[in-house]
Design an enzyme around this catalytic site. Structure first.
Site, PDB file in Angstrom:
ATOM      1  N   ASP A  77       0.843  -1.201   0.000  1.00 52.56           N
ATOM      2  CA  ASP A  77       0.000   0.000   0.000  1.00 52.56           C
ATOM      3  C   ASP A  77       0.877   1.250   0.000  1.00 52.56           C
ATOM      4  O   ASP A  77       0.693   2.165  -0.782  1.00 52.56           O
ATOM      5  CB  ASP A  77      -0.970  -0.008   1.198  1.00 52.56           C
TER       6      ASP A  77
ATOM      7  N   ASP B 216       7.007   3.491   3.481  1.00 57.82           N
ATOM      8  CA  ASP B 216       7.216   4.653   4.352  1.00 57.82           C
ATOM      9  C   ASP B 216       8.684   4.655   4.796  1.00 57.82           C
ATOM     10  O   ASP B 216       9.547   5.130   4.067  1.00 57.82           O
ATOM     11  CB  ASP B 216       6.228   4.516   5.518  1.00 57.82           C
TER      12      ASP B 216
HETATM   13  P1  5GP Z   1       7.210   1.041   6.508  1.00 55.31           P
HETATM   14  O1  5GP Z   1       7.770  -0.258   7.013  1.00 55.31           O
HETATM   15  O2  5GP Z   1       7.693   1.389   5.116  1.00 55.31           O
HETATM   16  O3  5GP Z   1       7.517   2.161   7.484  1.00 55.31           O
HETATM   17  O4  5GP Z   1       5.635   0.979   6.443  1.00 55.31           O
HETATM   18  C1  5GP Z   1       4.953  -0.184   6.680  1.00 55.31           C
HETATM   19  C2  5GP Z   1       3.483  -0.045   6.818  1.00 55.31           C
HETATM   20  O5  5GP Z   1       3.111   1.017   7.704  1.00 55.31           O
HETATM   21  C3  5GP Z   1       2.729   0.249   5.536  1.00 55.31           C
HETATM   22  O6  5GP Z   1       2.593  -0.892   4.726  1.00 55.31           O
HETATM   23  C4  5GP Z   1       1.400   0.706   6.113  1.00 55.31           C
HETATM   24  O7  5GP Z   1       0.583  -0.401   6.425  1.00 55.31           O
HETATM   25  C5  5GP Z   1       1.812   1.426   7.390  1.00 55.31           C
HETATM   26  N1  5GP Z   1       1.800   2.882   7.118  1.00 55.31           N
HETATM   27  C6  5GP Z   1       2.843   3.667   6.806  1.00 55.31           C
HETATM   28  N2  5GP Z   1       2.430   4.939   6.600  1.00 55.31           N
HETATM   29  C7  5GP Z   1       1.084   4.958   6.807  1.00 55.31           C
HETATM   30  C8  5GP Z   1       0.058   5.986   6.726  1.00 55.31           C
HETATM   31  O8  5GP Z   1       0.282   7.166   6.425  1.00 55.31           O
HETATM   32  N3  5GP Z   1      -1.217   5.576   7.004  1.00 55.31           N
HETATM   33  C9  5GP Z   1      -1.542   4.303   7.345  1.00 55.31           C
HETATM   34  N4  5GP Z   1      -2.821   4.046   7.582  1.00 55.31           N
HETATM   35  N5  5GP Z   1      -0.602   3.313   7.410  1.00 55.31           N
HETATM   36  C10 5GP Z   1       0.694   3.641   7.141  1.00 55.31           C
END
Ligand code: 5GP
Length: 201
Positions: free
Chosen positions: A100, A103
């Site tokens: 999705d 981040d």
């Molecule tokens: P990462 O490991 O890249 O930091 O992010 C992993 C997960 O964090 C994403 O797949 C998502 O499910 C959640 N996430 C990151 N940013 C957002 C955001 O702005 N909103 C929501 N609802 N989930 C986020």
């Protein structure tokens, strides 16, 4: 809800349903061109589900679908852990991780290295949203939808405490508003549907 609270809960649309449809069409065309012999699309539960469902239906080559689930990274946990593994064997196949949002990149980096150990022909990353300003580890993204700024987003798979995943659009949400009331955006984002359904019955 007071008028002041309603103003604070006014979400800003980041991607409309039509814009999401355009992104899906573009990425599906690029992936269909790259994987003429097909690929295994791996959805990361649960946020990628609406995106993955639209993507596979827009692709014009044979694809298999599987899912993985991981624990969210927190500074306390220190690492990401696998909660649900693949059912399919991806050895010798082209695999695409479908996210999705990328981040910090910690989840995607973990999944990519986990999948590499299974000796696929290739592992690529496809994400609907890319928030590069928050990256902690570098991640190569092969198929990127839209870049987003450093604001918390909800909708089209992205939840807040289990809510908002089934919205057709993506909206920027105020985390303080949601912390005070996780349902703060329900009325404004689902309200018109609820009203028209009530009117129809
Ligand atoms: P990462 O490991 O890249 O930091 O992010 C992993 C997960 O964090 C994403 O797949 C998502 O499910 C959640 N996430 C990151 N940013 C957002 C955001 O702005 N909103 C929501 N609802 N989930 C986020």
């Amino acid at each position: 809800m007071s008028p002041e609270a309603r103003d604070a809960a006014e979400p800003r649309v980041v991607l409309s349903a039509a814009q999401i449809d355009e992104i899906v069409a573009r990425l599906a065309a690029a992936m269909s061109a790259r994987y003429v012999d097909g690929a295994v699309l791996i959805g990361v539960l649960r946020g990628s589900v609406p995106f993955l469902a639209d993507l596979v239906r827009a692709m014009t080559v044979p694809v298999s679908v599987d899912f993985m689930a991981i624990t969210p990274y927190t500074p306390n946990s220190g690492r990401v852990r696998l909660l649900k593994d693949l059912d399919l064997d991806i050895a010798g196949r082209d695999a695409v991780i479908v996210e999705d949002i990328v981040d910090t990149g910690l989840s995607t980096a973990f999944l990519r290295s986990e999948l590499q150990r299974r000796r696929p022909r290739s592992v690529a990353v496809c994400t609907l949203l890319d928030r590069r300003v928050r990256r902690v580890v570098p991640v190569d993204i092969d198929f990127a939808g839209a870049e987003v700024a450093d604001t918390y987003v909800i909708g089209f798979g992205l939840d807040h405490e289990g809510r908002y995943r089934n919205l057709r659009l993506i909206a920027a949400a105020d985390v303080e508003v949601l912390a005070a009331d996780p349902d703060a955006y329900v009325e404004v984002l689902y309200g018109s549907n609820r009203r028209s359904e009530q009117g129809a019955s």
